[in-house]
Scaffold this motif. Sequence first.
Motif: not given
Length: 425
Positions: A120, A123-124, A127, A129, A132
């Motif tokens: 997570e 992914a953050t 940018r 999800s 993805q």
Amino acid sequence: MSWLDWFKGLFSPKPVTRDVARLDASERDARGRPADVVRETVATSGPLKPGHLRQILRDARLLPKGKRVYTRKRKRLFAATEARRFFSTAFRTRNRNVRDLLPDEAQLARYGLPVWRTEEDVATALRISVGQLRHYSTHRARERVSHYVTFSVPKRSGGVRLLHAPKRRLKALQRRLLAVLVSKLPVSAQAHGFVTGRSIKTGAAPHVGKRVVLKLDLKDFFPSVTVNRVRGLLLAFGYGYPVAATLAVLMTEAERQPVEVEGTVFHVPVGPRVCVQGAPTSPGLCNAVLTRLDRRLAGLSRRYGYTYTRYADDLTFSGDDLGALEKVRALAAKYVTEEGFEVNREKTRVMRRGGRQRVTGVTVNEELGLSREERRKLRAMIHQEDRDGGDAKRGARIDGMLAYVGMLNPEQAARLARRRKPRGG
């Protein structure tokens, strides 16, 4: 418990439990019930490798549980999606000692790397999800649509070189990853390729005026850096296994062949995942992987009074002690093999002062710049331009060559530019 077990336990190192947290109750299982999952971090004493600073931090959920009492109501250790991901082919490894590693934030801080504890967090930072991220960082035995465009270019030495250009979305992800992570990985002082502020000039300058120049070439440079080496590098820098495995798959790819099965074309891997030539992250990763080799070769050079630099896969040594040349060449080849690479013996060159000494295409006999033959050709082009009149294409070529010489040797470029008549007016 017997007295012998009690005595052993008295002196054995005890793991330290910390950072116990329950998942958010909004996370639900397949039946819609709140996921009752406990995450627990266990730190064991000692570094990951002897002499290293990276400490072993293990996930208690993956440690042996010993004798367990089975009841109807048990705490779940993994959420369903996390379990499927963790035991997928992308996370597969033969080394079971690293599967339960968690991030060492102190080690990440030493290198100034971003702290990513979970997918997570990755992914953050990119940018996108989590879905993805997992789409691009999952190794599949057959892909319906390949994420890379593969083509070949001829080599000057013969044969072809395979290039893998990532498609638009994956290339954007790798460029962001290059900016936030790969560009921050440590690089040795001897590396001059793909490093900001360094170039072929800085790589060739230390070898000017030496009696002998030894050039070695690494065979299959990019394909030698496999997904396992990239994952191990990220683990050593402090990342946990899930994050390191995800990033390693995201930045590597396997050579694939199209296979048609019942009318559907699949792209099937025919080799291991490696750092491919064409991905934005590959040069920086390879430089980081070669850091230890660079330091060993630099130490070898200092021992015999030589100088060492590297530009991509070109290793260059120079010095004035001809008697030490064979020792340097033999030991350098030995170190290269010990670090998991191979010397391309067909491209090994020994250049003495009596002949032309070139490093990454730059002549280093007496001064940095073009050779006498190359300067003669450039003077002939300037003379032909002045004699026959202006030609836009020829003029642009001369401008480019003078700019290149000016980058290497401004005085040499000024002498050549004075022979050129002013144009226009």
